[in-house]
Design a protein around this motif. Structure first.
Motif, PDB file in Angstrom:
ATOM      1  N   PHE A  14       0.856  -1.173   0.000  1.00  0.00           N
ATOM      2  CA  PHE A  14       0.000   0.000   0.000  1.00  0.00           C
ATOM      3  C   PHE A  14       0.902   1.235   0.000  1.00  0.00           C
ATOM      4  O   PHE A  14       2.102   1.126   0.225  1.00  0.00           O
ATOM      5  N   ARG A  15       0.330   2.377  -0.237  1.00  0.00           N
ATOM      6  CA  ARG A  15       1.137   3.593  -0.260  1.00  0.00           C
ATOM      7  C   ARG A  15       1.838   3.781   1.088  1.00  0.00           C
ATOM      8  O   ARG A  15       1.203   3.922   2.129  1.00  0.00           O
ATOM      9  N   GLY A  16       3.151   3.753   1.065  1.00  0.00           N
ATOM     10  CA  GLY A  16       3.934   3.947   2.280  1.00  0.00           C
ATOM     11  C   GLY A  16       3.975   2.755   3.208  1.00  0.00           C
ATOM     12  O   GLY A  16       4.428   2.872   4.344  1.00  0.00           O
ATOM     13  N   CYS A  17       3.521   1.580   2.727  1.00  0.00           N
ATOM     14  CA  CYS A  17       3.460   0.415   3.613  1.00  0.00           C
ATOM     15  C   CYS A  17       3.626  -0.865   2.818  1.00  0.00           C
ATOM     16  O   CYS A  17       2.908  -1.096   1.833  1.00  0.00           O
TER      17      CYS A  17
END
Length: 313
Positions: A14-17
């Motif tokens: 996911f975005r940033g993860c």
């Protein structure tokens, strides 16, 4: 027999993860398989991929021999699923929602559902919005198992429930495994898991760091407590996988998997060692070691290297 759940190299970002970082897992049939991990470890993301609500960015996941992307609808028909916050039609009664749900399943669903509701002592004529959290959980469980699925997936199902309701959930899991069906239980209630699980997998930061039968974990893991002459003395590490180590003054504590008597004897005879004590750790001790600990070689190992894959028998 073939694995009920087969996961190979599954990644999800996911975005940033990086939610899942190359998960490998095989779940054999007829067991209660517990998936443990702290919040954010990736448990729910993995379950959503198994049920087809999310697609993995890489790798392959199969449930009951079916692909979790191309056959997700059929998977959802054949498995049972209970979340920690089940979505139910609040304006219906338990009796009505059973009748409504029976339209999606073969004959016999409604009768088995009604039998379960009576067994769970749920008031059938009261609207769901007026039921307690425990009663709503019982309705969800009855809906999930009335079509007799080969796999029941439970995502934190006992969260916030009173002890009596939790006990009923646990007993139902053991009963299902006894009939040859499989239960995948995602939970952070370690004491409950220790009572019912046949297999345990521990997740940390999107990686499976341990996956073995619970009996094997208990047989092969030891808590080693070393008393030293001097807090600065260096001692040889015992052979095996040091899951966690910590110094406190003249005492060194380790959780070690797969060591042997000869290695412990060498440690007892090392210069600067006064005494070595061994204990059988609880599942909670092992969980803390896997999620908070760092082995001596951790800096040289990647998360993928640390992963332990459970092989179906």
């Amino acid at each position: 027999m073939s694995a009920v759940v087969s996961v190979t190299g599954v990644q999800k970002h996911f975005r940033g993860c990086d939610a899942l970082q190359g998960v490998d897992l095989q779940i054999p049939p007829g067991v209660v398989f517990a998936l443990l991990g702290e919040n954010g470890a990736g448990k729910t993301t993995l379950i959503r991929i198994l049920t087809g609500f999310l697609h993995a960015d890489a790798g392959e996941a199969r449930v009951l021999g079916m692909d979790c992307v191309s056959q997700s609808l059929e998977i959802r028909r054949q498995v049972g699923y209970v979340s920690d916050a089940p979505a139910l039609y609040d304006w219906m009664t338990p009796e009505r929602i059973g009748w409504f749900t029976s339209a999606f399943y073969p004959a016999g669903f409604q009768q088995r559902y009604e039998d379960l509701i009576r067994q769970f002592e749920v008031p059938v004529g009261r609207k769901i919005k007026h039921l307690s959290k425990g009663q709503r959980a019982k309705v969800s469980l009855a809906l999930a198992v009335a079509h007799e699925p080969e796999l029941l997936i439970l995502d934190e199902p006992t969260s916030g429930l009173d002890p009596l309701v939790r006990r009923q959930f646990l007993e139902s899991m053991v009963d299902r495994a006894a009939t040859g069906r499989t239960v995948l239980l995602s939970s952070h209630q370690i004491d409950e898991v220790e009572r019912v699980a046949d297999w345990v997998a521990i997740m940390r930061s999107g990686v499976i760091v341990l996956a073995k039968p619970l009996s094997e974990i208990k047989e092969t893991t030891q808590q080693v407590i070393v008393s030293l002459d001097d807090p600065l003395v260096e001692v040889p590490w015992p052979r095996g996988n040091v899951l966690q180590h910590a110094r406190s003054g003249r005492q060194l504590r380790m959780v070690v998997q797969g060591t042997d008597a000869e290695s412990l004897a060498e440690l007892r005879g090392a210069v600067g060692v006064q005494h070595v004590e061994t204990r059988v750790p609880s599942l909670e001790d092992v969980f803390v070691a896997c999620t908070r600990g760092e082995s001596p070689a951790a800096e040289q190992q990647s998360p993928e290297t640390d992963a332990v894959v459970a092989e179906a028998e």
